[in-house]
Design a protein around this motif. Structure first.
Motif, PDB file in Angstrom:
ATOM      1  N   ASP A  10       0.565  -1.236   0.016  1.00  0.00           N
ATOM      2  CA  ASP A  10       0.048   0.020   0.014  1.00  0.00           C
ATOM      3  C   ASP A  10       0.895   1.327  -0.076  1.00  0.00           C
ATOM      4  O   ASP A  10       0.288   2.411   0.375  1.00  0.00           O
ATOM      5  CB  ASP A  10      -0.980  -0.079   1.095  1.00  0.00           C
ATOM      6  CG  ASP A  10      -1.979  -1.133   1.351  1.00  0.00           C
ATOM      7  OD1 ASP A  10      -2.646  -1.293   0.131  1.00  0.00           O
ATOM      8  OD2 ASP A  10      -2.136  -1.981   2.160  1.00  0.00           O
ATOM      9  N   LYS A  26       7.072   6.622   1.030  1.00  0.00           N
ATOM     10  CA  LYS A  26       6.130   7.212  -0.008  1.00  0.00           C
ATOM     11  C   LYS A  26       4.970   6.634  -0.009  1.00  0.00           C
ATOM     12  O   LYS A  26       4.914   5.477  -0.233  1.00  0.00           O
ATOM     13  CB  LYS A  26       7.006   7.580  -1.225  1.00  0.00           C
ATOM     14  CG  LYS A  26       8.198   8.290  -1.091  1.00  0.00           C
ATOM     15  CD  LYS A  26       8.834   8.277  -2.411  1.00  0.00           C
ATOM     16  CE  LYS A  26      10.207   9.313  -2.023  1.00  0.00           C
ATOM     17  NZ  LYS A  26      11.082   9.411  -3.148  1.00  0.00           N
ATOM     18  N   SER A  27       3.819   7.429   0.094  1.00  0.00           N
ATOM     19  CA  SER A  27       2.468   7.126  -0.275  1.00  0.00           C
ATOM     20  C   SER A  27       1.617   7.921  -1.209  1.00  0.00           C
ATOM     21  O   SER A  27       2.144   9.059  -1.337  1.00  0.00           O
ATOM     22  CB  SER A  27       1.598   6.998   1.161  1.00  0.00           C
ATOM     23  OG  SER A  27       1.779   8.386   1.727  1.00  0.00           O
ATOM     24  N   CYS A  28       0.442   7.448  -1.427  1.00  0.00           N
ATOM     25  CA  CYS A  28      -0.200   8.136  -2.352  1.00  0.00           C
ATOM     26  C   CYS A  28      -0.907   9.611  -1.722  1.00  0.00           C
ATOM     27  O   CYS A  28      -0.662  10.624  -2.636  1.00  0.00           O
ATOM     28  CB  CYS A  28      -1.527   7.555  -2.826  1.00  0.00           C
ATOM     29  SG  CYS A  28      -1.318   6.069  -3.809  1.00  0.00           S
ATOM     30  N   SER A  29      -0.646   9.556  -0.551  1.00  0.00           N
ATOM     31  CA  SER A  29      -1.096  11.166   0.272  1.00  0.00           C
ATOM     32  C   SER A  29       0.231  11.674   0.455  1.00  0.00           C
ATOM     33  O   SER A  29      -0.099  13.002   0.629  1.00  0.00           O
ATOM     34  CB  SER A  29      -2.033  10.635   1.452  1.00  0.00           C
ATOM     35  OG  SER A  29      -1.101   9.920   2.702  1.00  0.00           O
ATOM     36  N   ASN A  30       1.281  11.013   0.339  1.00  0.00           N
ATOM     37  CA  ASN A  30       2.530  11.900   0.478  1.00  0.00           C
ATOM     38  C   ASN A  30       3.363  11.463  -0.294  1.00  0.00           C
ATOM     39  O   ASN A  30       4.623  10.861   0.064  1.00  0.00           O
ATOM     40  CB  ASN A  30       2.968  11.863   2.081  1.00  0.00           C
ATOM     41  CG  ASN A  30       3.729  12.982   2.508  1.00  0.00           C
ATOM     42  OD1 ASN A  30       4.450  13.642   1.871  1.00  0.00           O
ATOM     43  ND2 ASN A  30       3.808  13.202   3.848  1.00  0.00           N
ATOM     44  N   PRO A  31       3.677  11.610  -1.566  1.00  0.00           N
ATOM     45  CA  PRO A  31       4.694  10.857  -2.669  1.00  0.00           C
ATOM     46  C   PRO A  31       5.759  11.874  -2.307  1.00  0.00           C
ATOM     47  O   PRO A  31       6.914  11.078  -2.805  1.00  0.00           O
ATOM     48  CB  PRO A  31       3.775  11.238  -3.788  1.00  0.00           C
ATOM     49  CG  PRO A  31       2.865  12.285  -3.786  1.00  0.00           C
ATOM     50  CD  PRO A  31       2.527  12.197  -2.253  1.00  0.00           C
ATOM     51  N   GLU A  35       5.766   9.290   4.286  1.00  0.00           N
ATOM     52  CA  GLU A  35       4.964   9.317   5.361  1.00  0.00           C
ATOM     53  C   GLU A  35       5.921   8.515   6.442  1.00  0.00           C
ATOM     54  O   GLU A  35       6.328   7.537   6.383  1.00  0.00           O
ATOM     55  CB  GLU A  35       3.545   8.335   5.071  1.00  0.00           C
ATOM     56  CG  GLU A  35       2.952   8.449   6.448  1.00  0.00           C
ATOM     57  CD  GLU A  35       1.480   7.591   5.770  1.00  0.00           C
ATOM     58  OE1 GLU A  35       0.946   7.327   6.877  1.00  0.00           O
ATOM     59  OE2 GLU A  35       1.308   7.398   4.601  1.00  0.00           O
ATOM     60  N   ARG A  98      -2.790  -1.603   6.333  1.00  0.00           N
ATOM     61  CA  ARG A  98      -2.070  -1.460   5.089  1.00  0.00           C
ATOM     62  C   ARG A  98      -0.882  -2.320   5.260  1.00  0.00           C
ATOM     63  O   ARG A  98      -0.428  -3.145   6.395  1.00  0.00           O
ATOM     64  CB  ARG A  98      -1.216   0.013   5.134  1.00  0.00           C
ATOM     65  CG  ARG A  98      -2.200   1.072   4.899  1.00  0.00           C
ATOM     66  CD  ARG A  98      -1.756   2.446   4.559  1.00  0.00           C
ATOM     67  NE  ARG A  98      -1.097   2.880   5.842  1.00  0.00           N
ATOM     68  CZ  ARG A  98      -0.468   4.051   5.829  1.00  0.00           C
ATOM     69  NH1 ARG A  98      -0.208   4.719   4.813  1.00  0.00           N
ATOM     70  NH2 ARG A  98       0.064   4.476   7.125  1.00  0.00           N
TER      71      ARG A  98
END
Length: 126
Positions: A10, A26-31, A35, A98
C-alpha cells in the motif's frame, strides 16, 4: 545503511528509510517527502526471503586490501571473504490494515526487527 526498497503493498514502489524507530515511506497521500510511521504502528513483521549475494566491486576492493597486507594469500582471502552481502525481503502488516513488502540489507533488518520486537505488544511477539 538504513535504506530499504519498497517492492509492493500500500505504499509507492521505490526508496524508503528506517531511522530512529520509524519508517519513512512514500504513499499516495504523501508522494514527495514520504510518510513517517513509527514501528509501533506495525502489527506483524516477518521475513519472506533471505539471500546472500556477492558484490564484484566490493570483492575486488577487499582483494586489493588483502594483497597490500598479506600479498597473494591476502589477495585470495580478500576475494573469498569480501563482497558478501545479504538481502532480506520482509513483510509488514500495519495496525491500520496497510501492508508492505520491502527489501533491505541484513544489518538494517536486524535493527528494525530488534526495535520492533522490543516495543511490540506481547501478543505480536508470541
Amino acid at each position: 545503511m538504513t535504506r530499504l526498497t519498497v517492492q509492493s503493498g500500500d505504499f509507492l514502489q521505490g526508496e524508503g528509510e528506517y531511522r530512529n524507530g520509524s519508517l519513512t515511506l512514500k504513499s499516495c497521500s504523501n508522494p514527495s517527502s514520504g510518510e513517517k510511521i513509527a514501528l509501533s504502528g506495525i502489527s506483524e513483521l516477518i521475513v519472506a526471503n533471505q539471500e546472500s549475494s556477492r558484490s564484484l566491486g566490493s570483492a575486488l576492493g577487499w582483494g586489493m586490501a588483502g594483497a597490500l597486507v598479506a600479498g597473494p594469500v591476502g589477495l585470495l582471502a580478500g576475494f573469498w571473504l569480501g563482497g558478501k552481502e545479504e538481502e532480506v525481503t520482509f513483510l509488514a502488516t500495519f495496525k491500520d490494515g496497510r501492508k508492505l513488502m520491502a527489501i533491505t540489507d541484513s544489518k538494517t533488518w536486524s535493527k528494525l526487527n530488534t526495535h520492533w520486537r522490543r516495543h511490540a505488544p506481547l501478543a505480536a511477539n508470541g
